[in-house]
Every structure is written in C-alpha cells, then in structure tokens.
Design a protein around this motif. Structure first.
Motif, PDB file in Angstrom:
ATOM      1  N   PHE A   1      -4.510   5.780   1.048  1.00  0.00           N
ATOM      2  CA  PHE A   1      -4.539   4.531   0.293  1.00  0.00           C
ATOM      3  C   PHE A   1      -4.554   4.740  -1.214  1.00  0.00           C
ATOM      4  CE2 PHE A   1      -7.078   3.005   4.178  1.00  0.00           C
ATOM      5  CZ  PHE A   1      -5.910   2.695   4.863  1.00  0.00           C
ATOM      6  N   LEU A   2      -4.788   5.960  -1.664  1.00  0.00           N
ATOM      7  CA  LEU A   2      -4.942   6.208  -3.100  1.00  0.00           C
ATOM      8  C   LEU A   2      -3.622   6.186  -3.838  1.00  0.00           C
ATOM      9  CD1 LEU A   2      -7.527   9.141  -2.987  1.00  0.00           C
ATOM     10  CD2 LEU A   2      -7.957   6.674  -2.986  1.00  0.00           C
ATOM     11  N   TYR A   3      -2.550   6.644  -3.189  1.00  0.00           N
ATOM     12  CA  TYR A   3      -1.271   6.840  -3.873  1.00  0.00           C
ATOM     13  C   TYR A   3      -0.117   6.288  -3.034  1.00  0.00           C
ATOM     14  CZ  TYR A   3      -4.196  10.386  -6.131  1.00  0.00           C
ATOM     15  OH  TYR A   3      -5.215  11.038  -6.785  1.00  0.00           O
ATOM     16  N   ALA A   4       0.963   5.958  -3.725  1.00  0.00           N
ATOM     17  CA  ALA A   4       2.242   5.661  -3.091  1.00  0.00           C
ATOM     18  C   ALA A   4       3.329   6.175  -4.022  1.00  0.00           C
ATOM     19  CB  ALA A   4       2.394   4.168  -2.827  1.00  0.00           C
ATOM     20  N   TYR A   5       4.550   6.310  -3.510  1.00  0.00           N
ATOM     21  CA  TYR A   5       5.563   6.955  -4.341  1.00  0.00           C
ATOM     22  C   TYR A   5       6.971   6.577  -3.911  1.00  0.00           C
ATOM     23  CZ  TYR A   5       6.199  10.186  -0.427  1.00  0.00           C
ATOM     24  OH  TYR A   5       6.452  10.721   0.810  1.00  0.00           O
ATOM     25  N   THR A   6       7.919   6.784  -4.836  1.00  0.00           N
ATOM     26  CA  THR A   6       9.352   6.761  -4.567  1.00  0.00           C
ATOM     27  C   THR A   6       9.914   8.090  -5.052  1.00  0.00           C
ATOM     28  OG1 THR A   6       9.997   5.840  -6.710  1.00  0.00           O
ATOM     29  CG2 THR A   6       9.363   4.265  -4.984  1.00  0.00           C
TER      30      THR A   6
END
Length: 564
Positions: free
Chosen positions: A380-385
């Motif tokens: 839940f801390l990070y997301a990315y492309t």
C-alpha cells in the motif's frame, strides 16, 4: 482477445518493499508471529477426516466452532492468505515450511476431480460453502501462489473449474450471503492461469443488474435492504468483484455503480476513523451510526473490503488522492486498532465501552482478512508506472521497483509528521508524486505534489502539520439535550479513557487546540501519543489504535467548561 478492456493505470508492487521501522513494521511483524502460532495439524484436521486418514489434534473451535467446524477448511484459507502475502516481502523459513505443509495436506486430501473443500459433495450447497468458504480457500491458494508456491495456482484452478461446472450455479447467489462468491471468480481470472470462463460464470451466476442500477440511482436500500439471504456490509466485496468485471469487460455500468456506492458509504455508512457502520443481524438505516456494543458494526472484514476496493480505484484513477486517504484512515484506525499484539484481531471494533473480545478466537472471518491486510501493508505504500512513482503512504521503508527506481523513506507517522524520501537509484529521470494527505490540508482536500525529472540522489523532506478535528455525533444514539463529539489529531482517532459510558468531559469543541495538549510517551512497543485535557485530572485521550482491554468512549458527552 485482450484480457482487460480497462486495465489498471498504476501497478502495485508484489515484492521489493522492506519495512524498516515504525508502526507499519510493528503490525507486520505481529502478524507474522500470529501466523506462526497456528497449528498445522489443527488446520488440516477436517481435510484428513474427509480423506479417512489419521487426523491428529483437534479442529479450531472458538466462538462455538462456527468458522472451522461449520465452514470446514476456512482456517487453512485464512492461514494461506496471511502467510502468502507476508512472504511476498520477507522470507521466513518457518512460515514457508508451514505453507508447504498446509498445501501438501490439502492436495493429498482433495477429491480426484480437484474439489478441495473437505466436505461430502452433497453438502456443497449448504451453509456458506460455495461462496464464503470457496472464496477464502481460493484467496489463500492464490496468495500462496504469488508468494512462489506455484502449485497453489493449479490447485485453485482445479477447484474453480469444478465450481464453474457445478450444479449450484443456477441458485448460488441466493444461498447464504451468496453475493460474496463473485470475488473468488474474478480473483481467479486475475491469476496467471485465469480463464475467460471465470468471468462468464461471475456474470451469469452472480450479476444483479437491478442492484447495480439501484446503486447508480443513489438508493440506500441497496445497502441496507438487499433482499438476498440478509443484508451485510460484505456487499462491499461484491463491489470488488464488479470492479474486476469492469476491468475485464470495460462495461461502464460496473464502474458507475461502484463509484456511486463509494460515495453513499462515505456519506451515510462510515464512522469517524473509517469503520463501516453496518454488519449483519441488526436494524440499520442511513446514518444510524451505532455506538453501543449491543449493535453490530465496524467489522474488520468490511474494512478489508473497503481498503482493497479503494486500492482498485486508486490504480484506475491514479491522481485522485482521496482513495488513498480512505485506505490510510482505515488502516490506522481500524486494522491497526484491531490487532492485539501477536494474539489476534478484534472482530468488531466498537467505539464505546470496550472492543470486541473475539480477538481470542484466531479462526474467524475477520482474523482471516486481518492477516491478509496486515501482510499486504508494504504494497500500500507505493505504486508505479514505467516512468513514475507514487509515494502513497509514509512508513519507514526501502523499496526497489521494477521500473528501475529505488527509494528510502524515513517517517515519524503516525506519531509525528516528519517524513524524508530519498532517491537511492534511478536508471533514468522519472516523475515522483508525493501524496499530501487530507488531514494535513487546511481545506481537507488531499493531492499529489508532483516533481518532474527526478534523478538519483534527490531528497525530499516534509513536515506534515498535525491539527485537531472534532466531529459531532449524529445517529441512533443521540442523547436529548446533550452533545457528543469525537476527536481526531493528525491521522489518528482518539478516545476518552474511563467509565461509565457514555463519559462526560468538558472542553470547547470549537477550539480543541486550547484544551488538548499532545504528549508523546514511550511504551515497550515504541512511542505513543496521548492527549492531556486541560483542567481534567480524571480523563485523558489515547489513540484508538492503542486501546484494547479497558473502558473508553470515542463519543463522550461534551459539556461547556466552567472557565475558558
């Protein structure tokens, strides 16, 4: 044919995140200890009985044995959910060995055609077997598969193939809490060996178009008067399934219904702190906001569904930080508040008197989903492309993402707002988006602070301001001539300590900062926040997540102080 007509715009990490300190790490490690205290023989008891082989030990049988003895096999699903998600981030030899033992025992005792619930086939249409139990076992097998036990994907596939051709399909959604079963099919479709049949069966067997249209109209009866077996906040997990159907088909009906439902829940069905003010077997209406423990509300299962539903929406609509606000609020003030060290999880998280005693029962639906949600915390801390990174929540951690970016985060949250984000690796310049949470914004509207062309060595430091927010109670337990208020400070919900309930305290709710003094106190597990109330030597406020076995009141009666 492409698998997704409406694919996620953001990716969620499935590894590469390491918690390095703070409250998130404490919750994660407590969860691992809780999981390692399970007894493999007890989890496999009904599997071995079903197979007709020696079954040492006894089945788990807390709370009159409902969950394991009436829904045989669910505890193995619970364990695999929690252990599988935990092993994504940290290898643990004991936990890995236990996962393999459970999987081997389940496989050895399943039926020849792959049916993997330990019951005679004629019982499959009884109780909650085709929906709840099948879902829990499917979730556990898939989570074990993502943790590297790839045979578990095949076991889940075999069971789903049996279900997709079973004779219960014509009436499966009309069985006990039948709407829960849709998510087992849509999550199976997401797996590496998912099949188009999983989506077809989800639509044909579970879809209630009239209900989706009722939600779109904003009719709250869709939430509290669903005419199935009985209304329940687990309708939220049905929305998870419908959002998965939107991704698979691109059909806007699903997305429109989910978004309208989210707004309805936030408007009339969500307590301060993020809990869902509905459960089952009670009388509900929009805005009833029950407080007394004689009512059923703030079930941990509902928070699990709420968090994962908002995570799905964040991945579809990345730049709307509100979805992450909802996740963070529910994690701090429900999940973290439900965990009792490494002993268990509160089932219902009451806001008055005491929390639910059922953390003593490790084999419940809420313990199951508590272990899974705690195991997913690093995700839940990070997301990315390919060319951007979202720092969604701030916990002391290190992350190495598949897009070539590595970060190190140091955070004082939730006890202080000081945060440092350091870029330790970047194979090419990227866009960094730092979430500014709503509790730190004067207007209560969160957003992403965007930094372009970020390179290795860059450092970003934030000091999120903590402020007080008070919420006047409205609902079915208003007291004539009295006003009741809840207090939040920074990201945390607080409660007045003491008895009897409701408590009575004195302060001016229009100027809480003049009456409350935050005090940081060191405890064996780390620092905690207390709020001292001016002129009151009998009451203090503690963070709701730090209270377990003593009386409290989130919504005490607030009277005017004698002197300001």
């Amino acid at each position: 044919m492409e698998k997704y007509r409406a694919p996620y715009r953001l990716q969620a990490p499935m590894g590469g995140v390491r918690l390095t300190g703070g409250r998130y790490k404490r919750v994660f490690e407590n969860n691992v200890r809780f999981l390692k205290d399970f007894d493999v023989d007890r989890m496999l008891y009904w599997y071995r009985v079903h197979k007709g082989v020696d079954a040492p030990g006894v089945p788990y049988a807390g709370d009159a044995g409902h969950f394991e003895n009436n829904l045989k096999g669910q505890t193995a699903g619970e364990f695999l959910m929690g252990a599988g998600t935990a092993l994504l981030w940290e290898e643990d030899e004991t936990l890995r060995h236990m996962v393999r033992e459970v999987l081997a025992g389940m496989e050895a005792c399943r039926d020849e055609d792959g049916f993997i619930i330990p019951i005679p086939r004629e019982q499959f249409s009884a109780r909650e077997y085709p929906n709840y139990t099948r879902a829990w076992i499917t979730f556990g097998l898939l989570d074990a598969g993502y943790a590297g036990e790839t045979r578990a994907f095949e076991l889940a596939r075999d069971m789903t193939d049996v279900f997709n051709k079973s004779d219960v399909l014509p009436y499966v959604k009309d069985l006990n809490l039948g709407f829960q079963g849709i998510l087992a099919n849509t999550r199976m479709y997401d797996a590496p060996n998912g099949a188009p049949e999983d989506i077809r069966v989800a639509i044909d067997a579970y879809q209630e178009t009239w209900w989706l249209e009722q939600l779109i109209r904003g009719d709250h009866r869709a939430i509290y008067e669903h005419p199935g077996n009985h209304p329940h906040s687990t309708l939220l997990t049905t929305l998870e399934g419908y959002l998965d159907l939107y991704r698979a088909t691109g059909e806007e009906l699903y997305l429109n219904a989910v978004k309208r439902a989210l707004g309805m829940y936030e408007d009339k069905w969500q307590h301060v702190g993020g809990g869902i003010n509905m459960c089952e077997f009670d009388r509900y209406w929009p805005g009833c906001n029950w407080l007394d423990p004689s009512h059923n509300y703030n079930e941990l299962c509902s928070t699990n569904f709420w968090v994962l539903l908002n995570q799905r929406m964040h991945r579809l609509e990345p730049d709307d930080a509100h979805y992450v606000d909802e996740m963070e609020n529910s994690l701090y003030n429900v999940l973290f508040a439900s965990q009792v060290e490494s002993r268990g999880y509160h089932y219902l998280n009451f806001l008055q008197r005491t929390k639910d005693y059922r953390y003593l029962d490790r084999a419940t639906c809420c313990a199951s989903l508590g272990t899974r949600l705690a195991g997913l915390l690093p995700q839940f801390l990070y997301a990315y492309t390919d060319d951007s990174v979202y720092v969604d929540m701030y916990a002391s951690s290190e992350v190495e993402l598949p897009n070539g970016v590595s970060l190190s985060v140091t955070s004082g949250l939730p006890e202080s707002g000081r945060v440092r984000v350091a870029v330790t690796k970047a194979e090419k310049p990227f866009t960094l988006r730092l979430r500014i949470p709503r509790w730190a914004c004067a207007d209560g509207r969160s957003y992403y602070e965007t930094h372009e062309n970020v390179t290795a060595g860059a450092v970003f430091e934030k000091e999120f301001p903590f402020d007080f927010r008070v919420t006047r109670y409205t609902g079915g337990e208003e007291i004539k001539g009295k006003e009741r208020y809840a207090v939040e400070y920074g990201p945390l919900l607080f409660a007045a300590m003491g008895a009897p309930n409701p408590l009575t305290v004195r302060f001016n709710p229009a100027a809480p900062s003049a009456w409350f003094t935050p005090v940081k106190q060191m405890m064996p597990g780390g620092s905690v926040l207390r709020l001292k109330l001016k002129g009151d030597r009998m009451h203090e406020y503690r963070a709701y997540m730090d209270i377990h076995d003593e009386p409290f009141d989130v919504y005490p009666i607030v009277e005017a102080p004698a002197e300001e």
